[in-house]
Design a protein around this motif. Structure first.
Motif, PDB file in Angstrom:
ATOM      1  N   LEU A  21       0.830  -1.195   0.000  1.00 62.43           N
ATOM      2  CA  LEU A  21       0.000   0.000   0.000  1.00 62.43           C
ATOM      3  C   LEU A  21       0.871   1.255   0.000  1.00 62.43           C
ATOM      4  CD1 LEU A  21      -2.645  -1.215   2.586  1.00 62.43           C
ATOM      5  CD2 LEU A  21      -2.770  -1.290   0.085  1.00 62.43           C
ATOM      6  N   PRO A  22       0.652   2.157  -0.960  1.00 67.41           N
ATOM      7  CA  PRO A  22       1.489   3.351  -1.070  1.00 67.41           C
ATOM      8  C   PRO A  22       1.130   4.457  -0.083  1.00 67.41           C
ATOM      9  CG  PRO A  22      -0.128   3.322  -2.830  1.00 67.41           C
ATOM     10  CD  PRO A  22      -0.277   2.029  -2.082  1.00 67.41           C
ATOM     11  N   ALA A  23       0.055   4.270   0.684  1.00 63.55           N
ATOM     12  CA  ALA A  23      -0.369   5.275   1.664  1.00 63.55           C
ATOM     13  C   ALA A  23      -1.109   4.567   2.793  1.00 63.55           C
ATOM     14  CB  ALA A  23      -1.283   6.305   0.995  1.00 63.55           C
ATOM     15  N   ALA A  24      -1.221   5.246   3.935  1.00 65.58           N
ATOM     16  CA  ALA A  24      -1.966   4.698   5.070  1.00 65.58           C
ATOM     17  C   ALA A  24      -3.457   4.695   4.730  1.00 65.58           C
ATOM     18  CB  ALA A  24      -1.708   5.533   6.318  1.00 65.58           C
ATOM     19  N   VAL A  25      -4.149   3.609   5.104  1.00 59.45           N
ATOM     20  CA  VAL A  25      -5.579   3.497   4.793  1.00 59.45           C
ATOM     21  C   VAL A  25      -6.409   3.418   6.069  1.00 59.45           C
ATOM     22  CG1 VAL A  25      -5.120   2.394   2.581  1.00 59.45           C
ATOM     23  CG2 VAL A  25      -5.534   0.975   4.583  1.00 59.45           C
ATOM     24  N   ASP A  26      -7.682   3.757   5.925  1.00 64.91           N
ATOM     25  CA  ASP A  26      -8.638   3.693   7.028  1.00 64.91           C
ATOM     26  C   ASP A  26      -9.317   2.322   6.980  1.00 64.91           C
ATOM     27  OD1 ASP A  26     -10.704   3.913   8.841  1.00 64.91           O
ATOM     28  OD2 ASP A  26     -11.403   5.854   8.109  1.00 64.91           O
ATOM     29  N   ALA A  27      -8.847   1.385   7.788  1.00 57.52           N
ATOM     30  CA  ALA A  27      -9.338   0.002   7.760  1.00 57.52           C
ATOM     31  C   ALA A  27     -10.825  -0.095   8.080  1.00 57.52           C
ATOM     32  CB  ALA A  27      -8.532  -0.853   8.743  1.00 57.52           C
ATOM     33  N   GLU A  28     -11.374   0.865   8.788  1.00 58.33           N
ATOM     34  CA  GLU A  28     -12.791   0.834   9.162  1.00 58.33           C
ATOM     35  C   GLU A  28     -13.712   1.131   7.976  1.00 58.33           C
ATOM     36  OE1 GLU A  28     -13.887  -0.046  12.238  1.00 58.33           O
ATOM     37  OE2 GLU A  28     -11.780  -0.457  12.655  1.00 58.33           O
ATOM     38  N   ARG A  29     -13.186   1.722   6.923  1.00 56.18           N
ATOM     39  CA  ARG A  29     -14.025   2.130   5.795  1.00 56.18           C
ATOM     40  C   ARG A  29     -13.733   1.364   4.502  1.00 56.18           C
ATOM     41  NH1 ARG A  29     -14.028   7.553   4.110  1.00 56.18           N
ATOM     42  NH2 ARG A  29     -11.786   7.612   4.426  1.00 56.18           N
ATOM     43  N   VAL A  30     -12.985   0.280   4.583  1.00 60.64           N
ATOM     44  CA  VAL A  30     -12.648  -0.507   3.397  1.00 60.64           C
ATOM     45  C   VAL A  30     -13.897  -1.167   2.835  1.00 60.64           C
ATOM     46  CG1 VAL A  30     -11.387  -2.550   2.584  1.00 60.64           C
ATOM     47  CG2 VAL A  30     -10.267  -0.917   4.122  1.00 60.64           C
TER      48      VAL A  30
END
Length: 94
Positions: A65-74
């Motif tokens: 992943l090239p950036a941090a993601v919001d796991a709650e909204r996947v």
């Protein structure tokens, strides 16, 4: 396929011939992993293969992943052999 927009990372994985129970998706801090097992019907007894282009057996796809993601909204959608995963980017306040 993986591409990034201003707000999300989009991942598209080709999983032709698989049911939703045949694969698993795992999200880690900096990588997305799709793994499973493709089982094709066996050919008739005495048949001779002339081409074998469809991979079968266990598989694993890792997407860094090239950036941090919001796991709650996947969000993930599986339709017609394509798995589309939308990983919203984490905003400064999250």
């Amino acid at each position: 396929d993986t591409y990034e927009t201003a707000t999300a990372i989009e991942v598209l994985v080709e999983l032709a011939g698989l049911d939703e129970d045949d694969f698993e998706v795992q999200l880690f801090e900096d990588v997305l992993v799709v793994e499973g097992h493709r089982r094709l019907p066996s050919c008739a007894e005495g048949a001779v293969y002339h081409a074998a282009g469809i991979r079968q057996g266990p598989f694993q796809v890792e997407v860094v992943l090239p950036a941090a993601v919001d796991a709650e909204r996947v969000e993930a959608r599986y339709e017609r052999g394509l798995l589309r995963i939308t990983l919203p980017k984490r905003t400064g306040g999250s």
